[in-house]
Design an enzyme around this catalytic site. Structure first.
Site, PDB file in Angstrom:
ATOM      1  N   GLY A  15       0.582  -1.149   0.069  1.00 24.64           N
ATOM      2  CA  GLY A  15      -0.134   0.178  -0.197  1.00 24.64           C
ATOM      3  C   GLY A  15       0.597   1.733   0.171  1.00 24.64           C
ATOM      4  O   GLY A  15       0.062   2.495   0.097  1.00 24.64           O
ATOM      5  N   ASN A  17       1.927   2.831  -2.570  1.00 21.83           N
ATOM      6  CA  ASN A  17       0.955   3.884  -3.859  1.00 21.83           C
ATOM      7  C   ASN A  17      -0.169   5.009  -2.542  1.00 21.83           C
ATOM      8  O   ASN A  17      -0.612   5.422  -2.996  1.00 21.83           O
ATOM      9  CB  ASN A  17       0.870   2.992  -4.866  1.00 21.83           C
ATOM     10  CG  ASN A  17       1.911   3.445  -5.736  1.00 21.83           C
ATOM     11  OD1 ASN A  17       2.443   4.251  -6.356  1.00 21.83           O
ATOM     12  ND2 ASN A  17       2.607   2.313  -6.044  1.00 21.83           N
ATOM     13  N   ILE A  97      -7.436  -8.602 -12.438  1.00 24.24           N
ATOM     14  CA  ILE A  97      -8.117  -8.153 -13.635  1.00 24.24           C
ATOM     15  C   ILE A  97      -9.301  -7.620 -13.139  1.00 24.24           C
ATOM     16  O   ILE A  97     -10.076  -8.129 -12.877  1.00 24.24           O
ATOM     17  CB  ILE A  97      -8.258  -8.845 -14.923  1.00 24.24           C
ATOM     18  CG1 ILE A  97      -6.464  -9.415 -15.172  1.00 24.24           C
ATOM     19  CG2 ILE A  97      -8.685  -7.757 -15.717  1.00 24.24           C
ATOM     20  CD1 ILE A  97      -5.675  -8.769 -15.184  1.00 24.24           C
ATOM     21  N   ASN A 112      -4.789   2.912 -12.987  1.00 22.53           N
ATOM     22  CA  ASN A 112      -3.762   1.634 -12.745  1.00 22.53           C
ATOM     23  C   ASN A 112      -2.208   2.229 -12.877  1.00 22.53           C
ATOM     24  O   ASN A 112      -2.515   3.533 -13.345  1.00 22.53           O
ATOM     25  CB  ASN A 112      -3.637   0.637 -12.956  1.00 22.53           C
ATOM     26  CG  ASN A 112      -3.129  -0.501 -12.667  1.00 22.53           C
ATOM     27  OD1 ASN A 112      -2.571  -0.391 -11.854  1.00 22.53           O
ATOM     28  ND2 ASN A 112      -2.468  -1.252 -13.969  1.00 22.53           N
ATOM     29  N   HIS A 114       1.247   0.896 -13.580  1.00 26.67           N
ATOM     30  CA  HIS A 114       2.233  -0.251 -13.450  1.00 26.67           C
ATOM     31  C   HIS A 114       3.705   0.605 -13.564  1.00 26.67           C
ATOM     32  O   HIS A 114       4.285   1.253 -13.788  1.00 26.67           O
ATOM     33  CB  HIS A 114       1.619  -0.389 -15.452  1.00 26.67           C
ATOM     34  CG  HIS A 114       2.639  -1.793 -15.960  1.00 26.67           C
ATOM     35  ND1 HIS A 114       2.602  -3.134 -15.062  1.00 26.67           N
ATOM     36  CD2 HIS A 114       3.577  -1.929 -16.214  1.00 26.67           C
ATOM     37  CE1 HIS A 114       3.225  -3.819 -15.646  1.00 26.67           C
ATOM     38  NE2 HIS A 114       4.158  -3.227 -16.392  1.00 26.67           N
ATOM     39  N   ASP A 146      -8.483  -0.098 -18.945  1.00 24.23           N
ATOM     40  CA  ASP A 146      -9.046  -0.301 -20.360  1.00 24.23           C
ATOM     41  C   ASP A 146      -9.570  -2.389 -19.932  1.00 24.23           C
ATOM     42  O   ASP A 146      -9.192  -2.972 -18.952  1.00 24.23           O
ATOM     43  CB  ASP A 146      -9.004  -0.418 -21.286  1.00 24.23           C
ATOM     44  CG  ASP A 146      -7.822  -0.945 -22.290  1.00 24.23           C
ATOM     45  OD1 ASP A 146      -7.074  -2.022 -21.054  1.00 24.23           O
ATOM     46  OD2 ASP A 146      -7.711  -0.278 -22.908  1.00 24.23           O
ATOM     47  N   GLY A 148      -8.180  -4.704 -21.598  1.00 27.89           N
ATOM     48  CA  GLY A 148      -7.452  -6.097 -21.484  1.00 27.89           C
ATOM     49  C   GLY A 148      -5.742  -5.603 -20.004  1.00 27.89           C
ATOM     50  O   GLY A 148      -6.723  -4.889 -18.768  1.00 27.89           O
ATOM     51  N   GLU A 179       6.335   6.106  -8.882  1.00 27.69           N
ATOM     52  CA  GLU A 179       5.714   6.117  -8.922  1.00 27.69           C
ATOM     53  C   GLU A 179       4.706   6.797  -7.954  1.00 27.69           C
ATOM     54  O   GLU A 179       3.704   7.536  -7.964  1.00 27.69           O
ATOM     55  CB  GLU A 179       5.426   4.378  -8.660  1.00 27.69           C
ATOM     56  CG  GLU A 179       5.756   3.638  -9.489  1.00 27.69           C
ATOM     57  CD  GLU A 179       5.476   2.298  -8.907  1.00 27.69           C
ATOM     58  OE1 GLU A 179       4.054   1.577  -8.440  1.00 27.69           O
ATOM     59  OE2 GLU A 179       6.586   1.244  -9.451  1.00 27.69           O
TER      60      GLU A 179
END
Ligand code: GRF
Length: 207
Positions: A15, A17, A97, A112, A114, A146, A148, A179
């Site tokens: 956690g 972020n 996902i 999100n 990454h 999205d 994907g 980040e």
């Protein structure tokens, strides 16, 4: 005074972020506030921080399938978000996902982060993938979600040099520091109404 945009965080692990976003939300004039934290993992560090800081937190059973989310849990998260007036959903180390009702209803309103420069090194262990591939630069990406895996339009990227003596841990640590800057920046832009999605591109509107 303008009302702050309510955000929900989904986190499965430590956690950091979430903490970075919570810190930004404390800054004067920051346009967002954290309304609630969901975790699919009752042991998540993110939950400990939420409890310590008085953020509403909900452990949600996303079903037995690893990396996936049951339709019921997606609906339940959507229902709770709507009830709390959530306008933006932020995935922060959420290991499933997102699909179903939550994704449908929050399309274009879900972000999100990454730990690689997308579209390279999607999926798990982005830092190790970058190291193994031998790239000179990696970094992090904040993007819209999205259907994907790590494929949505890109909002912000930050670059980190890969050193010859880097290990997965040392590279991850330097990427993580970026980040913690990128996510609050992206949420600030979104909450200030400064992002427009134009096909694959995200335009940042001047203040
Ligand atoms: C981060 O590296 C993030 O980019 C990835 O998962 C990790 C989560 O870390 N999606 P934390 O739980 O926010 O500390």
């Amino acid at each position: 005074m303008k009302e702050k945009m309510k955000i929900a965080i989904l986190a499965s692990g430590r956690g950091s972020n979430f903490r970075a976003l919570a810190g930004a939300c404390q800054e004067e004039g920051y346009p967002a506030e954290i309304a609630l934290l969901f975790s699919d993992n009752a042991e998540a560090g993110a939950l400990v921080f939420a409890r310590e800081t008085g953020v509403e937190n909900i452990v949600i059973d996303c079903g037995p399938k690893r990396g996936s989310m049951s339709p019921e849990s997606s609906e339940e998260m959507y229902r709770l978000c709507r009830e709390r007036g959530v306008e933006l959903v932020c995935l922060a180390g959420f290991m499933r996902i997102v699909k179903g009702k939550l994704l449908e209803e929050y399309a274009g309103r879900m972000l999100n982060i990454h730990p690689a420069l997308l579209p390279s090194f999607k999926g798990l262990h982005g830092q190790k993938q970058a190291l193994d591939y031998g790239v000179r630069y990696s970094g992090c990406t904040v993007h819209f979600v999205d259907a994907g895996i790590d494929t949505g339009p890109i909002i912000i990227q930050k670059i980190v040099s890969v050193m010859e003596d880097d290990s997965e841990d040392s590279l991850s640590e330097r990427i993580l520091a970026e980040e913690h800057k990128a996510y609050p920046e992206a949420v600030r832009l979104y909450a200030a109404g400064r992002l427009r999605i134009d096909g694959r591109r995200v335009l940042i509107i001047d203040e």
